[in-house]
Design an enzyme around this catalytic site. Sequence first.
Site, PDB file in Angstrom:
ATOM      1  CB  VAL A  20     -10.952  -2.824   1.460  1.00 14.12           C
ATOM      2  CG1 VAL A  20     -10.680  -1.999   0.088  1.00 14.12           C
ATOM      3  CG2 VAL A  20      -9.708  -3.200   1.887  1.00 14.12           C
TER       4      VAL A  20
ATOM      5  CG  ASP B  64      -5.858   4.678  -1.001  1.00 14.49           C
ATOM      6  OD1 ASP B  64      -5.121   3.957  -1.547  1.00 14.49           O
ATOM      7  OD2 ASP B  64      -5.862   4.679   0.749  1.00 14.49           O
TER       8      ASP B  64
ATOM      9  CE1 TYR C 162       1.749  -7.882   2.461  1.00 15.71           C
ATOM     10  CE2 TYR C 162       3.442  -9.395   1.963  1.00 15.71           C
ATOM     11  CZ  TYR C 162       2.622  -8.312   1.437  1.00 15.71           C
ATOM     12  OH  TYR C 162       2.913  -8.015   0.374  1.00 15.71           O
TER      13      TYR C 162
HETATM   14  P1  NAI Z   1       1.349   0.722  -0.943  1.00 14.47           P
HETATM   15  O1  NAI Z   1       1.819   0.919   0.488  1.00 14.47           O
HETATM   16  O2  NAI Z   1       2.450   1.768  -1.764  1.00 14.47           O
HETATM   17  O3  NAI Z   1      -0.001   1.333  -1.164  1.00 14.47           O
HETATM   18  C1  NAI Z   1      -1.112   0.603  -0.805  1.00 14.47           C
HETATM   19  C2  NAI Z   1      -2.279   1.518  -0.804  1.00 14.47           C
HETATM   20  O4  NAI Z   1      -3.262   0.761  -0.064  1.00 14.47           O
HETATM   21  C3  NAI Z   1      -2.007   2.718  -0.046  1.00 14.47           C
HETATM   22  O5  NAI Z   1      -2.368   3.779  -0.981  1.00 14.47           O
HETATM   23  C4  NAI Z   1      -3.140   2.705   1.197  1.00 14.47           C
HETATM   24  O6  NAI Z   1      -3.521   3.922   1.518  1.00 14.47           O
HETATM   25  C5  NAI Z   1      -4.084   1.815   0.736  1.00 14.47           C
HETATM   26  N1  NAI Z   1      -4.730   1.064   1.703  1.00 14.47           N
HETATM   27  C6  NAI Z   1      -4.096   0.547   3.025  1.00 14.47           C
HETATM   28  N2  NAI Z   1      -5.127   0.161   3.581  1.00 14.47           N
HETATM   29  C7  NAI Z   1      -6.237   0.329   2.935  1.00 14.47           C
HETATM   30  C8  NAI Z   1      -7.617  -0.069   3.423  1.00 14.47           C
HETATM   31  N3  NAI Z   1      -8.065  -0.450   4.387  1.00 14.47           N
HETATM   32  N4  NAI Z   1      -8.667   0.208   2.362  1.00 14.47           N
HETATM   33  C9  NAI Z   1      -8.211   0.773   1.217  1.00 14.47           C
HETATM   34  N5  NAI Z   1      -7.095   1.285   0.800  1.00 14.47           N
HETATM   35  C10 NAI Z   1      -6.127   0.833   1.506  1.00 14.47           C
HETATM   36  O7  NAI Z   1       1.776  -0.653  -1.284  1.00 14.47           O
HETATM   37  P2  NAI Z   1       2.109  -1.369  -2.621  1.00 14.47           P
HETATM   38  O8  NAI Z   1       3.521  -1.682  -2.604  1.00 14.47           O
HETATM   39  O9  NAI Z   1       1.574  -0.455  -3.746  1.00 14.47           O
HETATM   40  O10 NAI Z   1       1.339  -2.472  -2.417  1.00 14.47           O
HETATM   41  C11 NAI Z   1      -0.132  -2.709  -3.272  1.00 14.47           C
HETATM   42  C12 NAI Z   1      -0.125  -4.377  -3.029  1.00 14.47           C
HETATM   43  O11 NAI Z   1       0.710  -4.949  -3.685  1.00 14.47           O
HETATM   44  C13 NAI Z   1      -0.452  -4.729  -1.780  1.00 14.47           C
HETATM   45  O12 NAI Z   1      -1.738  -5.903  -1.648  1.00 14.47           O
HETATM   46  C14 NAI Z   1       0.626  -5.327  -1.296  1.00 14.47           C
HETATM   47  O13 NAI Z   1       0.746  -6.549  -0.424  1.00 14.47           O
HETATM   48  C15 NAI Z   1       1.093  -5.935  -2.726  1.00 14.47           C
HETATM   49  N6  NAI Z   1       2.470  -6.414  -2.944  1.00 14.47           N
HETATM   50  C16 NAI Z   1       3.454  -5.319  -2.901  1.00 14.47           C
HETATM   51  C17 NAI Z   1       4.680  -5.637  -3.069  1.00 14.47           C
HETATM   52  C18 NAI Z   1       6.067  -4.701  -3.211  1.00 14.47           C
HETATM   53  O14 NAI Z   1       7.091  -5.019  -3.199  1.00 14.47           O
HETATM   54  N7  NAI Z   1       5.494  -3.420  -3.142  1.00 14.47           N
HETATM   55  C19 NAI Z   1       5.306  -7.099  -3.281  1.00 14.47           C
HETATM   56  C20 NAI Z   1       4.212  -8.009  -3.492  1.00 14.47           C
HETATM   57  C21 NAI Z   1       2.795  -7.642  -3.060  1.00 14.47           C
END
Ligand code: NAI
Length: 261
Positions: A63, A37, A159
């Site tokens: 990343v 992360d 996005y």
């Molecule tokens: P979240 O915001 O809870 O977690 C995202 C994580 O990615 C965080 O721990 C953050 O620190 C990390 N992160 C951000 N930028 C980064 C980088 N440059 N390098 C490494 N880590 C980084 O988000 P969530 O909801 O868990 O989302 C995870 C994935 O699922 C994302 O790709 C999101 O687009 C996708 N997604 C989420 C949905 C939702 O409703 N929560 C729906 C559809 C897709």
Amino acid sequence: MKGLTDRIAIVTGAAQGIGRAVAERLYEEGMCVVVADVDGEAAEAIAAGIGPEDRVLGLECDVSEKLDVRNLLAATLNAFGDVHVLVNNAGIVGGGDFLELTEDDFDRVLRVNLKGAFLLSQAVARHMVERVKEGDKPGTIVNMSSINAVFALPSQVPYSLSKAGISQLTRVCALSLAPHGIRVNAVGPGSIDTAMLASVNRDPAAKRMVLSRTPMGRIGEPSEIASIVAFLASDEASYMTGQTVYADGGRMPLNYVMPSS
Ligand code: NAI
């Protein structure tokens, strides 16, 4: 699930939300897991909460930075000796009105969500291909897409573009790596209860709007996405590649609006 025990996984964006649930699930399946992360401290804390250091390691990695990606792979190989499963989960939202959007807004989201997945996929796939040549069993890659790969969100232009790109990255990588036996698939979640959805959860009108498009009548749980990732990464999905599996409570087939209170 078949073929996961004793194998090694990298999960990006795993310090919270869906990525964390994926790391927990793959650990439960008997894997060694790297919790990667951009928030390195959180990654270390979450890793320590999942399992012992010889099975779960928290590492800082942005990343979107090639050097970080290279260091992540090197540290994984140094700690566990190999990598068999890559989960490109890290993602951010960002945007605003199309007419007001800046080049920086655009670049920031595309760099993390799409370029990051490309950089890691290429670095890890190069390693996987070498291991296959040495006689090892091929690994797998799972990308985190979204229903917004298909549905356009005018308030989230970069996005939506990034997730459409992830679906195509999944397909081109699948074709490029199929000759090596390496499978590449994606999961496309609907609305899942994480920090990313906090603004919807806080706003009753926004939540009603989401539920009015969700036949199952509820927001999904991160563990419900993690189980699909585990399936796609496992030998249970041995003939699947290039696919995006949508888990959205029935939202994509819906062509009318659900009653919601
Ligand atoms: P979240 O915001 O809870 O977690 C995202 C994580 O990615 C965080 O721990 C953050 O620190 C990390 N992160 C951000 N930028 C980064 C980088 N440059 N390098 C490494 N880590 C980084 O988000 P969530 O909801 O868990 O989302 C995870 C994935 O699922 C994302 O790709 C999101 O687009 C996708 N997604 C989420 C949905 C939702 O409703 N929560 C729906 C559809 C897709």
